[in-house]
Design a protein around this motif. Sequence first.
Motif, short mmCIF file in Angstrom:
data_model
loop_
_atom_site.label_atom_id
_atom_site.label_comp_id
_atom_site.label_asym_id
_atom_site.label_seq_id
_atom_site.Cartn_x
_atom_site.Cartn_y
_atom_site.Cartn_z
N GLU A 6 -7.94 35.71 -33.81
CA GLU A 6 -9.25 36.21 -33.40
C GLU A 6 -9.29 36.61 -31.92
O GLU A 6 -10.25 37.23 -31.46
CB GLU A 6 -10.32 35.15 -33.65
N LEU A 7 -8.26 36.28 -31.16
CA LEU A 7 -8.26 36.53 -29.72
C LEU A 7 -7.85 37.95 -29.40
O LEU A 7 -6.89 38.49 -29.97
CB LEU A 7 -7.28 35.56 -29.04
N ASP A 8 -8.57 38.57 -28.47
CA ASP A 8 -8.17 39.87 -27.93
C ASP A 8 -7.08 39.59 -26.90
O ASP A 8 -7.37 39.32 -25.73
CB ASP A 8 -9.36 40.57 -27.29
N LEU A 9 -5.83 39.63 -27.32
CA LEU A 9 -4.72 39.24 -26.46
C LEU A 9 -4.59 40.16 -25.25
O LEU A 9 -4.29 39.70 -24.15
CB LEU A 9 -3.42 39.22 -27.26
N ASP A 10 -4.82 41.45 -25.43
CA ASP A 10 -4.72 42.38 -24.30
C ASP A 10 -5.74 42.04 -23.22
O ASP A 10 -5.42 42.07 -22.02
CB ASP A 10 -4.93 43.82 -24.78
N ALA A 11 -6.97 41.72 -23.63
CA ALA A 11 -8.00 41.35 -22.65
C ALA A 11 -7.63 40.06 -21.94
O ALA A 11 -7.84 39.92 -20.72
CB ALA A 11 -9.35 41.21 -23.34
N TYR A 12 -7.09 39.10 -22.68
CA TYR A 12 -6.66 37.83 -22.07
C TYR A 12 -5.56 38.08 -21.04
O TYR A 12 -5.61 37.54 -19.92
CB TYR A 12 -6.17 36.88 -23.16
N LEU A 13 -4.58 38.89 -21.39
CA LEU A 13 -3.47 39.16 -20.46
C LEU A 13 -3.97 39.87 -19.21
O LEU A 13 -3.51 39.60 -18.10
CB LEU A 13 -2.40 39.98 -21.16
N ARG A 58 -26.22 23.62 -20.39
CA ARG A 58 -25.92 24.56 -21.46
C ARG A 58 -24.81 24.02 -22.36
O ARG A 58 -23.92 23.31 -21.89
CB ARG A 58 -25.47 25.90 -20.86
N PRO A 59 -24.82 24.37 -23.64
CA PRO A 59 -23.76 23.89 -24.54
C PRO A 59 -22.42 24.50 -24.18
O PRO A 59 -22.35 25.65 -23.73
CB PRO A 59 -24.24 24.36 -25.92
N VAL A 60 -21.37 23.73 -24.37
CA VAL A 60 -20.00 24.21 -24.14
C VAL A 60 -19.39 24.51 -25.51
O VAL A 60 -19.17 23.59 -26.31
CB VAL A 60 -19.16 23.15 -23.39
N GLU A 61 -19.15 25.77 -25.78
CA GLU A 61 -18.66 26.20 -27.09
C GLU A 61 -17.15 26.40 -27.05
O GLU A 61 -16.62 26.94 -26.07
CB GLU A 61 -19.36 27.48 -27.52
N LEU A 62 -16.47 26.02 -28.13
CA LEU A 62 -15.01 26.08 -28.17
C LEU A 62 -14.46 27.10 -29.16
O LEU A 62 -13.24 27.23 -29.28
CB LEU A 62 -14.43 24.69 -28.51
N GLU A 63 -15.33 27.83 -29.85
CA GLU A 63 -14.84 28.88 -30.73
C GLU A 63 -14.15 29.95 -29.89
O GLU A 63 -14.55 30.23 -28.76
CB GLU A 63 -15.98 29.51 -31.53
N VAL A 64 -13.12 30.56 -30.45
CA VAL A 64 -12.30 31.50 -29.69
C VAL A 64 -13.13 32.64 -29.11
O VAL A 64 -12.95 33.02 -27.94
CB VAL A 64 -11.15 32.05 -30.56
N LYS A 65 -14.03 33.21 -29.89
CA LYS A 65 -14.83 34.33 -29.38
C LYS A 65 -15.74 33.90 -28.24
O LYS A 65 -15.96 34.65 -27.29
CB LYS A 65 -15.64 34.96 -30.52
N ALA A 66 -16.27 32.67 -28.31
CA ALA A 66 -17.10 32.16 -27.22
C ALA A 66 -16.26 31.96 -25.96
O ALA A 66 -16.69 32.27 -24.84
CB ALA A 66 -17.78 30.86 -27.63
#
Length: 280
Positions: A6-13, A58-66
């Motif tokens: 689900e991760l946008d790897l290009d954006a992460y890099l 605020r809540p801390v969310e751990l889903e990949v998109k969050a």
Amino acid sequence: MWSGEELDLDAYLERIGLGAGTGRAVRELRPDLETLYEVHRAHTAAIPFESLDVLLGRPVELEVKALEDKLVRARRGGYCYEQNSLLAAALERIGFEVSGRGARNRTRGDSLLAVTHAVLVVTVDGEPWLCDAGFGYMGPREPVPLARPGTEVRQGPWTYAVHEEEEGVLVLRARRGEGWWDLYAFSPQRYHPVDYVVLNHYSSTHPRSSFVGKTIVQLPGEAVRKTLVGSELTRLFPDGRTEREPVDPDRLPALLDREFGLRLPERDAAELVRIHRSGD
């Protein structure tokens, strides 16, 4: 397991400075030791440790998109569950074998603390490596080998070692000046993302959590480690020296930008200043 697909790897890099346009891209993203070092080093240098959402209620969310929305696209930081969940998703997407561990913080001396820290173990060519982008300013910038406990590892001017205790418990230690300091201890038991959801709930909401009601922002720099706790900025040097500087509430947003590369939205910056002014 870590929802790497689900991760946008290009954006992460791009976020960690390894994108195609940065000039620092790894030659080929494959599950080898060179890539692991490169990604781990770049992540810890680019994404600061911070728990400001806890302070702001605020809540801390751990889903990949969050995590992607916050740490990648909004260029915020996060604490251990966020940092290492994001790193795990990226490494899994590249093809690494990644598992979680739960650790006990040992930086408070002999106090027995609950398991509240999340770390990763990544297996490369059959050998396990400790990966941790979420222990703040004292944490490792690069992977630490686990196959040979007791081996000292130099990471620039900083030195780490993993020691083995009874029942297979491993302890990450760091050299400060002439001595060694225990950072945290973890057992061989595997942790899964659902386990981090439970730990994250405690850390972000329980009144005894060290993150509730407190400003914490940190960065493990190469030559100096920086930590902002409350209204005091501390710089830690490899020889064990520390420098402390009080911070005026009105200067907090500018300091976060200058020292940690963290630019808060105007509303969040104003709320942070208000909290520090009121002493709440």
